[in-house]
Design a protein around this motif. Sequence first.
Motif, short mmCIF file in Angstrom:
data_model
loop_
_atom_site.label_atom_id
_atom_site.label_comp_id
_atom_site.label_asym_id
_atom_site.label_seq_id
_atom_site.Cartn_x
_atom_site.Cartn_y
_atom_site.Cartn_z
N MET A 1 -28.61 13.38 -3.35
CA MET A 1 -27.65 12.36 -3.75
C MET A 1 -27.03 12.78 -5.09
N THR A 2 -25.76 12.53 -5.23
CA THR A 2 -25.04 12.94 -6.43
C THR A 2 -24.86 11.76 -7.39
N LEU A 3 -24.72 12.08 -8.67
CA LEU A 3 -24.53 11.05 -9.69
C LEU A 3 -23.06 10.77 -9.97
N THR A 4 -22.17 11.70 -9.59
CA THR A 4 -20.74 11.53 -9.89
C THR A 4 -19.94 11.40 -8.61
N GLY A 5 -18.78 10.81 -8.74
CA GLY A 5 -17.93 10.68 -7.57
C GLY A 5 -16.65 9.95 -7.87
N LYS A 6 -15.88 9.74 -6.79
CA LYS A 6 -14.62 9.00 -6.85
C LYS A 6 -14.55 8.08 -5.65
N GLU A 7 -13.99 6.92 -5.89
CA GLU A 7 -13.71 5.95 -4.82
C GLU A 7 -12.26 5.53 -5.01
N SER A 8 -11.50 5.41 -3.93
CA SER A 8 -10.10 5.02 -4.10
C SER A 8 -9.60 4.18 -2.93
N VAL A 9 -8.50 3.48 -3.20
CA VAL A 9 -7.85 2.65 -2.20
C VAL A 9 -6.35 2.64 -2.49
N GLU A 10 -5.55 2.61 -1.43
CA GLU A 10 -4.10 2.46 -1.55
C GLU A 10 -3.73 1.13 -0.92
N LEU A 11 -2.95 0.35 -1.67
CA LEU A 11 -2.57 -0.99 -1.22
C LEU A 11 -1.06 -1.13 -1.21
N GLY A 12 -0.52 -1.61 -0.12
CA GLY A 12 0.89 -1.95 -0.06
C GLY A 12 1.12 -3.27 -0.78
N ILE A 13 2.11 -3.29 -1.67
CA ILE A 13 2.45 -4.52 -2.39
C ILE A 13 3.94 -4.79 -2.22
N LEU A 14 4.33 -6.05 -2.37
CA LEU A 14 5.73 -6.43 -2.24
C LEU A 14 6.49 -6.34 -3.57
N THR A 15 5.75 -6.38 -4.67
CA THR A 15 6.35 -6.31 -6.00
C THR A 15 6.90 -4.90 -6.23
N PRO A 16 8.08 -4.77 -6.83
CA PRO A 16 8.58 -3.44 -7.18
C PRO A 16 7.61 -2.74 -8.14
N ALA A 17 7.55 -1.42 -8.04
CA ALA A 17 6.61 -0.63 -8.82
C ALA A 17 6.73 -0.89 -10.32
N ASP A 18 7.96 -0.91 -10.85
CA ASP A 18 8.16 -1.12 -12.29
C ASP A 18 7.57 -2.45 -12.75
N LYS A 19 7.81 -3.50 -11.99
CA LYS A 19 7.33 -4.83 -12.37
C LYS A 19 5.81 -4.90 -12.30
N PHE A 20 5.22 -4.35 -11.25
CA PHE A 20 3.77 -4.39 -11.11
C PHE A 20 3.11 -3.60 -12.24
N PHE A 21 3.60 -2.38 -12.49
CA PHE A 21 3.03 -1.53 -13.53
C PHE A 21 3.16 -2.18 -14.90
N GLY A 113 9.12 -3.11 -1.99
CA GLY A 113 7.75 -3.05 -2.47
C GLY A 113 7.32 -1.68 -2.93
N ALA A 114 6.01 -1.51 -3.04
CA ALA A 114 5.44 -0.30 -3.60
C ALA A 114 4.04 -0.08 -3.04
N ILE A 115 3.44 1.02 -3.45
CA ILE A 115 2.05 1.34 -3.15
C ILE A 115 1.31 1.36 -4.48
N ALA A 116 0.21 0.62 -4.56
CA ALA A 116 -0.66 0.66 -5.74
C ALA A 116 -1.91 1.44 -5.33
#
Length: 153
Positions: A1-21, A113-116
């Motif tokens: 078993m490892t101690l390090t890693g990455k977990e990720s998710v991509e979510l579709g959102i309706l808000t424009p990218a600039d506004k969400f960010f 929309g955008a992808i977060a």
Amino acid sequence: MTLTGKESVELGILTPADKFFSSFVKQLLDFESVSDHVHEAKLHKGDGHSIGSVKQWTYTIDGKVATCKESFEAIDEQNKTLTFNLFGGDVSPQYKTLKAHLKVIDKGNNKRGAIAKWTYEYEKIREDIAPPCAYLDLTTKFTQDLDAHLIKA
């Protein structure tokens, strides 16, 4: 078993990218009014918009109230990317490092929309600690709540 890693998710959102960010890096939103999963987000140090700013968070994760601090490590407004460290509170007993990355991308081609994309990089204290999937779940719920709030605004 490892101690390090990455977990990720991509979510579709309706808000424009600039506004969400910009809701993360240019505004101090009353996050507890945006999501039932966040009880308090208060500025602890800095202006809340720049590198080194620290916020204290109180939230519900896995059905329990928890706390941590977050500090901005990198902000790239042009590419709509943000990196922050989570530490203290309920994070430090489990993770040597827990770093969250947000990248927001417009869908383009006249699509609304955008992808977060959220990615958590981590190093666990011990092998028996679970990866931060609960933090990814919390982030998913918060992203959906924030998107709904920003669309109404």
